[in-house]
Write an enzyme that holds these catalytic residues in place. Structure first.
Site, PDB file in Angstrom:
ATOM      1  N   HIS A 125      36.970  24.789  20.969  1.00  0.00           N
ATOM      2  CA  HIS A 125      37.119  24.444  19.870  1.00  0.00           C
ATOM      3  C   HIS A 125      38.056  25.399  18.203  1.00  0.00           C
ATOM      4  O   HIS A 125      37.782  25.965  17.278  1.00  0.00           O
ATOM      5  CB  HIS A 125      35.854  24.132  18.780  1.00  0.00           C
ATOM      6  CG  HIS A 125      34.462  24.808  18.176  1.00  0.00           C
ATOM      7  ND1 HIS A 125      35.404  26.172  17.469  1.00  0.00           N
ATOM      8  CD2 HIS A 125      33.502  25.343  17.845  1.00  0.00           C
ATOM      9  CE1 HIS A 125      33.971  27.196  17.383  1.00  0.00           C
ATOM     10  NE2 HIS A 125      33.237  26.357  17.581  1.00  0.00           N
TER      11      HIS A 125
ATOM     12  N   HIS B 121      19.756  25.259  18.016  1.00  0.00           N
ATOM     13  CA  HIS B 121      20.809  25.094  16.821  1.00  0.00           C
ATOM     14  C   HIS B 121      21.638  23.573  17.712  1.00  0.00           C
ATOM     15  O   HIS B 121      21.528  23.476  18.791  1.00  0.00           O
ATOM     16  CB  HIS B 121      22.185  26.421  17.476  1.00  0.00           C
ATOM     17  CG  HIS B 121      23.453  26.078  16.930  1.00  0.00           C
ATOM     18  ND1 HIS B 121      23.710  25.659  15.831  1.00  0.00           N
ATOM     19  CD2 HIS B 121      24.544  26.583  16.865  1.00  0.00           C
ATOM     20  CE1 HIS B 121      24.944  25.516  16.134  1.00  0.00           C
ATOM     21  NE2 HIS B 121      25.440  26.090  16.197  1.00  0.00           N
TER      22      HIS B 121
ATOM     23  N   GLU C 165      24.981  22.259  17.950  1.00  0.00           N
ATOM     24  CA  GLU C 165      26.054  22.731  17.912  1.00  0.00           C
ATOM     25  C   GLU C 165      25.921  21.916  18.987  1.00  0.00           C
ATOM     26  O   GLU C 165      24.995  22.523  20.050  1.00  0.00           O
ATOM     27  CB  GLU C 165      26.669  23.502  18.061  1.00  0.00           C
ATOM     28  CG  GLU C 165      28.085  23.411  18.037  1.00  0.00           C
ATOM     29  CD  GLU C 165      29.061  24.529  16.797  1.00  0.00           C
ATOM     30  OE1 GLU C 165      29.004  25.426  17.000  1.00  0.00           O
ATOM     31  OE2 GLU C 165      30.534  24.392  17.207  1.00  0.00           O
TER      32      GLU C 165
ATOM     33  N   ASP D   4      27.365  22.348  22.514  1.00  0.00           N
ATOM     34  CA  ASP D   4      27.253  23.455  23.364  1.00  0.00           C
ATOM     35  C   ASP D   4      25.794  24.025  23.506  1.00  0.00           C
ATOM     36  O   ASP D   4      25.863  24.445  24.903  1.00  0.00           O
ATOM     37  CB  ASP D   4      27.899  24.942  23.429  1.00  0.00           C
ATOM     38  CG  ASP D   4      27.615  25.544  21.980  1.00  0.00           C
ATOM     39  OD1 ASP D   4      27.870  24.336  20.745  1.00  0.00           O
ATOM     40  OD2 ASP D   4      28.163  26.613  21.794  1.00  0.00           O
TER      41      ASP D   4
ATOM     42  N   HIS E 115      25.013  29.827  12.268  1.00  0.00           N
ATOM     43  CA  HIS E 115      26.553  29.266  11.324  1.00  0.00           C
ATOM     44  C   HIS E 115      26.665  28.325  10.773  1.00  0.00           C
ATOM     45  O   HIS E 115      27.547  27.333  10.436  1.00  0.00           O
ATOM     46  CB  HIS E 115      28.024  29.970  12.090  1.00  0.00           C
ATOM     47  CG  HIS E 115      28.288  29.328  13.307  1.00  0.00           C
ATOM     48  ND1 HIS E 115      29.449  28.198  13.340  1.00  0.00           N
ATOM     49  CD2 HIS E 115      27.342  28.768  14.024  1.00  0.00           C
ATOM     50  CE1 HIS E 115      29.283  27.709  14.534  1.00  0.00           C
ATOM     51  NE2 HIS E 115      28.324  28.279  15.189  1.00  0.00           N
TER      52      HIS E 115
ATOM     53  N   ASP F 153      23.891  31.782  18.246  1.00  0.00           N
ATOM     54  CA  ASP F 153      24.461  32.449  18.160  1.00  0.00           C
ATOM     55  C   ASP F 153      24.888  33.262  18.013  1.00  0.00           C
ATOM     56  O   ASP F 153      25.832  33.970  18.138  1.00  0.00           O
ATOM     57  CB  ASP F 153      26.354  31.295  17.826  1.00  0.00           C
ATOM     58  CG  ASP F 153      26.658  29.616  17.770  1.00  0.00           C
ATOM     59  OD1 ASP F 153      25.569  29.637  19.337  1.00  0.00           O
ATOM     60  OD2 ASP F 153      26.641  29.044  17.585  1.00  0.00           O
TER      61      ASP F 153
ATOM     62  N   TYR G 177      33.825  37.695  17.963  1.00  0.00           N
ATOM     63  CA  TYR G 177      33.094  36.075  17.943  1.00  0.00           C
ATOM     64  C   TYR G 177      32.695  35.973  16.386  1.00  0.00           C
ATOM     65  O   TYR G 177      32.353  34.963  16.110  1.00  0.00           O
ATOM     66  CB  TYR G 177      31.966  36.361  19.108  1.00  0.00           C
ATOM     67  CG  TYR G 177      30.676  34.896  18.873  1.00  0.00           C
ATOM     68  CD1 TYR G 177      31.642  33.883  19.783  1.00  0.00           C
ATOM     69  CD2 TYR G 177      29.783  35.270  17.792  1.00  0.00           C
ATOM     70  CE1 TYR G 177      30.483  32.897  19.507  1.00  0.00           C
ATOM     71  CE2 TYR G 177      28.756  33.794  17.827  1.00  0.00           C
ATOM     72  CZ  TYR G 177      29.515  32.983  19.013  1.00  0.00           C
ATOM     73  OH  TYR G 177      28.945  31.869  19.119  1.00  0.00           O
TER      74      TYR G 177
ATOM     75  N   HIS H 234      24.964  33.007  23.998  1.00  0.00           N
ATOM     76  CA  HIS H 234      26.983  33.192  24.487  1.00  0.00           C
ATOM     77  C   HIS H 234      25.716  34.094  24.826  1.00  0.00           C
ATOM     78  O   HIS H 234      25.162  35.161  23.976  1.00  0.00           O
ATOM     79  CB  HIS H 234      27.428  32.438  23.472  1.00  0.00           C
ATOM     80  CG  HIS H 234      28.274  31.249  23.277  1.00  0.00           C
ATOM     81  ND1 HIS H 234      28.320  29.943  24.269  1.00  0.00           N
ATOM     82  CD2 HIS H 234      27.800  30.542  21.700  1.00  0.00           C
ATOM     83  CE1 HIS H 234      28.179  29.033  23.450  1.00  0.00           C
ATOM     84  NE2 HIS H 234      27.816  28.813  22.313  1.00  0.00           N
TER      85      HIS H 234
END
Ligand code: FEO
Length: 402
Positions: free
Chosen positions: A28, A82, A84, A86, A148, A167, A195, A228
Site C-alpha cells: 500500500h 488486527h 487489516e 493482510d 496502528h 504489526d 517499518y 510480519h
C-alpha cells in the site's frame, strides 16, 4: 500429494503457520524491497487456537502449514489481533473451512471485520486485560488502539510467555528464517526502522505509553511474535529500546536533503547545500526524490534532525514528485525537525513558498525563508547554498545540544 508447506515450531505448543510473500514490492505505497511475511500462529492448547490469518492469496499456504500439525477442523478458537486485510483477507474463508467454536477480536476489531467483509461472523469482542482460558493455557488481551489501527491488540500466552504483537515490532522481510538471531543485524535494524517510520511514526506518543505499560506489567516475555518478519527471541530488549528511541525522536546531526530537478539547477543547489552541511559538522543524506521511494525518505527522516527540500518551479507549482513525497511524509508526522526549502525557477518561483508552507504545516522549524535561484546557479549562488547548509548545521548543533 504431500504437504508443500510445513509449520515451524516456535515454542513448546506454538507453531508459526504463516505465509512468505517473496514477491511483494509495494505494500500500500510502502516499498517492500525484501518482500514480507504474513505471520499466523497455532497454539496447540486443549482448545486449539489460531492467532490471525494471512492475506487472501496465501490462504492455501496457511491451511497447508496448519495441516502439517493438526487437522484444521480441530481448531476451536480463532483470534484476530488486527483487522487489516493482510491478516484477515482470507478470514471468512478460513472460518467457513475450519468452523471454529469461538472467534475473538477487540471491540473495534469486531466492528472493523464486519465493515470489511459484511459476513456476520459471530465474533465475541474482548476487552483490554481480559483473560481467555484455552483449557490448559491462557491468553490475555492488551488493547493497543491506534498502534496502528483502532482495532489493534496484543495477545499474550502466559504459559509460554509469547507476546503476539500483530504489526508492532515487525518488519517487511521475506525470509526462510523464522527467528531474529538467524538474520543479520544490519538487515533487522534497517527493516525495523523502515517499518517504524512508515507505519508507526504517526503514533509515537502512543508507542511511548505502550512501552511504559508493558514495562509496568512486567510480563515475562520469551518470544515477541509479530505479524510480519522474524520472531524476536534474542533482540527483545533491543527492539523495545529502539522503539523508545524512535518514539522520542531526539534530533541528531543528520540532515536529509531531498530534491528533484529539471535541468540540474536544483541538484547543483542540493549538492552545494550538502557541502555546507558537511563543512559545518552535520551529516547530510542526499535523496534525489525521483529515484528514491517516498518510504525511503520517511526512513531517512526517522533519525534525522533536519530536512531540506529542493523543488524547481514547474508552471507555478512545486514539482509533483516532491508534492507526493511531502504529502506522504506530512501524514507520518515526524517530530523535532528543523528545515529549509530551496529550488531554481524560470520566471515566477512559487515552489519554495509552497514547500515552506508544507514544512510549516509539518511543524518543522524553518531556519531560513528559503533560497531560490533564477535559472542556473552561478558560483555566488552556490556559495549561498553552502552558507545555507552551514546555517542548518549551526542550528542543528543548537537543537542537538539543547
Ligand atoms: Fe500488517 Fe496493519 O497490517
Amino acid at each position: 500429494m504431500g504437504k508443500p508447506f510445513e509449520a515451524v515450531r516456535i515454542s513448546e505448543h506454538v507453531y508459526w503457520v504463516g505465509a512468505i510473500d517473496w514477491a511483494i514490492r509495494d505494500f500500500h505505497g510502502y516499498s517492500t524491497n525484501r518482500g514480507s511475511t504474513y505471520n499466523a500462529f497455532l497454539i496447540m492448547a486443549d482448545k486449539i487456537t489460531l492467532v490471525d490469518t494471512v492475506k487472501a492469496p496465501f490462504r492455501q499456504e496457511l491451511m497447508s502449514r496448519i495441516a502439517s500439525v493438526v487437522d484444521p477442523g480441530e481448531i476451536s478458537v480463532l483470534i484476530s489481533d488486527h483487522s487489516e486485510m493482510d491478516h484477515t483477507g482470507c478470514l471468512t474463508d478460513v472460518v467457513a473451512e475450519i468452523r471454529p467454536d469461538e472467534i475473538y477480536a477487540s471491540t473495534m476489531g469486531a466492528k472493523a471485520i464486519e465493515k470489511h467483509f459484511h459476513a456476520g461472523l459471530p465474533i465475541t469482542p474482548v476487552k483490554d486485560g481480559e483473560r481467555l482460558s484455552l483449557g490448559n493455557m491462557n491468553l490475555t488481551f492488551l488493547e493497543t488502539r491506534m498502534l496502528h489501527w483502532p482495532d489493534s491488540m496484543f495477545s499474550y500466552l502466559e504459559e509460554e510467555q509469547v507476546l503476539f504483537a500483530q504489526d508492532a515490532f515487525g518488519m517487511h522481510l521475506a525470509s526462510a528464517a523464522r527467528f531474529d538471531d538467524e538474520i543479520e543485524d544490519h538487515v533487522l535494524d534497517f527493516e525495523s526502522a523502515k517499518y517504524y517510520a512508515n507505519i508507526l511514526m504517526p503514533f509515537s506518543s502512543l508507542v511511548t505509553k505502550l512501552l511504559a505499560r508493558v514495562k509496568e506489567l512486567d510480563l515475562p516475555i520469551k518470544l515477541v511474535a509479530p505479524d510480519h518478519g522474524p520472531i524476536r527471541r534474542k533482540g527483545i530488549a533491543k527492539i523495545m529500546e529502539l522503539y523508545a528511541q524512535w518514539a522520542e525522536s531526539k534530533p541528531t546531526m543528520k540532515a536529509v536533503v531531498a530534491y528533484d530537478t529539471m535541468w540540474n539547477s536544483t541538484s547543483k543547489m542540493a549538492l552545494a547545500i550538502a557541502d555546507g552541511l558537511t563543512a559545518g559538522g552535520a551529516i547530510p543524506t542526499v535523496l534525489p526524490i525521483r529515484s528514491s521511494h517516498r518510504s525511503d525518505l520517511a526512513t531517512e527522516v526517522l533519525d534525522a534532525g533536519a530536512l531540506l527540500v529542493g523543488s524547481p518551479t514547474i508552471n507555478g507549482q512545486m514539482f509533483p514528485t516532491l508534492a507526493d513525497a511531502l504529502t506522504y511524509l506530512k501524514a507520518l508526522r515526524p517530530l523535532n525537525l528543523i528545515g529549509a526549502a530551496f529550488g531554481s525557477y524560470g520566471w515566477s518561483g512559487e515552489a519554495v513558498g509552497y514547500v515552506n508552507d508544507v514544512l510549516t504545516e509539518m511543524k518543522i522549524e524553518l531556519v531560513s525563508e528559503g533560497f531560490k535561484v533564477n535559472y542556473v546557479p552561478d558560483e555566488a549562488a552556490l556559495n549561498e547554498c553552502r552558507a545555507l547548509g552551514g546555517l542548518v548545521a549551526e542550528q542543528l548543533k543548537r537543537v542537538v545540544g539543547s
